[in-house]
Motif scaffolding. Structure first.
Motif, PDB file in Angstrom:
ATOM      1  N   HIS A 173      -5.889   5.883   1.786  1.00 19.35           N
ATOM      2  CA  HIS A 173      -6.872   4.939   2.964  1.00 19.35           C
ATOM      3  C   HIS A 173      -6.220   3.934   3.771  1.00 19.35           C
ATOM      4  CE1 HIS A 173      -9.983   6.258   0.430  1.00 19.35           C
ATOM      5  NE2 HIS A 173      -9.631   5.843  -0.898  1.00 19.35           N
ATOM      6  N   LEU A 174      -4.729   3.907   3.659  1.00 16.50           N
ATOM      7  CA  LEU A 174      -4.094   3.112   4.745  1.00 16.50           C
ATOM      8  C   LEU A 174      -4.312   3.783   6.186  1.00 16.50           C
ATOM      9  CD1 LEU A 174      -2.353   0.904   5.142  1.00 16.50           C
ATOM     10  CD2 LEU A 174      -0.157   2.459   4.834  1.00 16.50           C
ATOM     11  N   CYS A 194      -0.879   4.991   0.612  1.00 14.11           N
ATOM     12  CA  CYS A 194      -2.445   5.209   0.020  1.00 14.11           C
ATOM     13  C   CYS A 194      -2.876   6.055   1.107  1.00 14.11           C
ATOM     14  CB  CYS A 194      -2.840   3.945  -0.317  1.00 14.11           C
ATOM     15  SG  CYS A 194      -4.652   3.833  -0.668  1.00 14.11           S
ATOM     16  N   CYS A 198       0.916  -1.278  -0.046  1.00 14.16           N
ATOM     17  CA  CYS A 198      -0.067   0.016  -0.053  1.00 14.16           C
ATOM     18  C   CYS A 198       0.808   1.171   0.152  1.00 14.16           C
ATOM     19  CB  CYS A 198      -0.971   0.080   1.431  1.00 14.16           C
ATOM     20  SG  CYS A 198      -1.954  -1.505   1.339  1.00 14.16           S
TER      21      CYS A 198
HETATM   22  S1  SF4 Z   1      -4.936   1.117   1.770  1.00 18.33           S
HETATM   23 FE1  SF4 Z   1      -6.622  -0.075   0.836  1.00 18.33          FE
HETATM   24  S2  SF4 Z   1      -7.276   1.059  -0.995  1.00 18.33           S
HETATM   25 FE2  SF4 Z   1      -5.056   1.860  -0.314  1.00 18.33          FE
HETATM   26  S3  SF4 Z   1      -3.546   0.584  -1.397  1.00 18.33           S
HETATM   27 FE3  SF4 Z   1      -3.872  -0.464   0.454  1.00 18.33          FE
HETATM   28  S4  SF4 Z   1      -5.495  -2.044   0.144  1.00 18.33           S
HETATM   29 FE4  SF4 Z   1      -5.693  -0.538  -1.774  1.00 18.33          FE
END
Ligand code: SF4
Length: 278
Positions: A48-49, A46, A25
């Motif tokens: 969203h991490l 990322c 990620c």
């Molecule tokens: S945090 Fe979630 S959305 Fe972001 S790269 Fe990892 S799995 Fe994908």
């Protein structure tokens, strides 16, 4: 050897996210596309991490435009780099240069683990017995490379080793496909089969190495003993297809395809969750 009797231990070649610091990620670059909803350079986490290394949108990845995350598999490289190469050190608390090294090393180890996966599969094939000594030697060398220290891994030129192993796997494929009922002259190596209509096709023992099968209709196809190494199966429809004994199929290939409860799989792979949940 029937699939259920396969013996080579592949546990170290399966992702164990609980022992990894979410390297995939962070280390990998994303380009906004049908698989990723945003651009992200290599080395940048990322958005969203979460801080606990979990994904903040895990339950809704496909609906949120991150199908690429549900397809990806590190072949166990994440836990090796996190726990072995860097001895359990988290990139979050590391010096910038060390964190960068972690991100550089991760894709190298991932390639080595992918090779180890193919070699494990080859070693489980009865038809490859005459090549077992060479296969074991290749596996030892690959393990040795994957166990190098971080600096050596970052500087590693993998191409020569990759090519040598690929040649060996090609010989394994020839031996294993011989006598699977393959039709003479059928060779789909590197073929452009985007959107091809192959419903109920007899593809037993055919080589589809590196073939582009994006969105191909393979429903009900007989792929027993077919060589699918490196084939692009994105959105290929494998509903009710038979992949029993298909060679060198990987979990990311399956994850990228469509299928259902009637798809027959090689014993080392699992049915992707989205095949049954939609
Ligand atoms: S945090 Fe979630 S959305 Fe972001 S790269 Fe990892 S799995 Fe994908």
């Amino acid at each position: 050897m029937p699939d259920h009797e396969r013996t080579t231990d592949r546990s170290a070649l399966r992702a164990d996210c609980a022992r990894c610091f979410a390297l995939c990620c962070v280390a990998l670059p994303f380009a906004a596309s049908s698989g990723f909803a945003l651009d992200k350079p290599a080395g940048k986490p990322c958005p969203h991490l979460r801080t606990d290394h979990g994904c903040g949108i895990h339950a809704g990845l496909r609906e949120r435009g991150f199908t690429g995350c549900t397809v990806y598999d590190c072949f166990g490289a994440g836990q090796r780099v996190s726990q072995v190469t860097f001895g359990g050190r988290d990139w979050r608390g590391a010096e910038r240069a060390e964190a960068r090294l972690m991100f550089d090393v991760f894709p190298v180890v991932r390639r080595l683990h992918e090779l180890l996966w193919y070699l494990a599969e080859a070693l489980d094939l009865d038809a490859a017995r005459p090549l077992h000594a060479e296969l074991r030697q290749a596996r030892e060398r690959t393990e040795e490379l994957a166990g190098e220290d971080a600096e050596a891994l970052a500087a590693l030129d993998l191409d020569a080793h990759w090519h040598a192993v690929a040649q060996l796997l090609l010989r394994v494929s020839e031996s294993a496909r011989h006598g699977v009922g393959r039709k003479k002259g059928k060779d789909g190596r590197g073929a452009n089969l985007i959107g091809a209509r192959l419903k109920d096709a007899d593809l037993r023992g055919v080589t589809l190495r590196g073939a582009c099968l994006i969105a191909a209709d393979l429903t009900g196809a007989d792929l027993r003993g077919a060589d699918l190494i490196g084939a692009d199966l994105r959105d290929a429809d494998l509903t009710d297809a038979d992949l029993t004994g298909a060679l060198f199929v990987t979990q990311p290939q399956l994850n990228a395809a469509k299928g259902g409860p009637g798809t027959r799989l090689p014993g080392s792979l699992v049915r992707p969750v989205h095949w049954t949940t939609g």
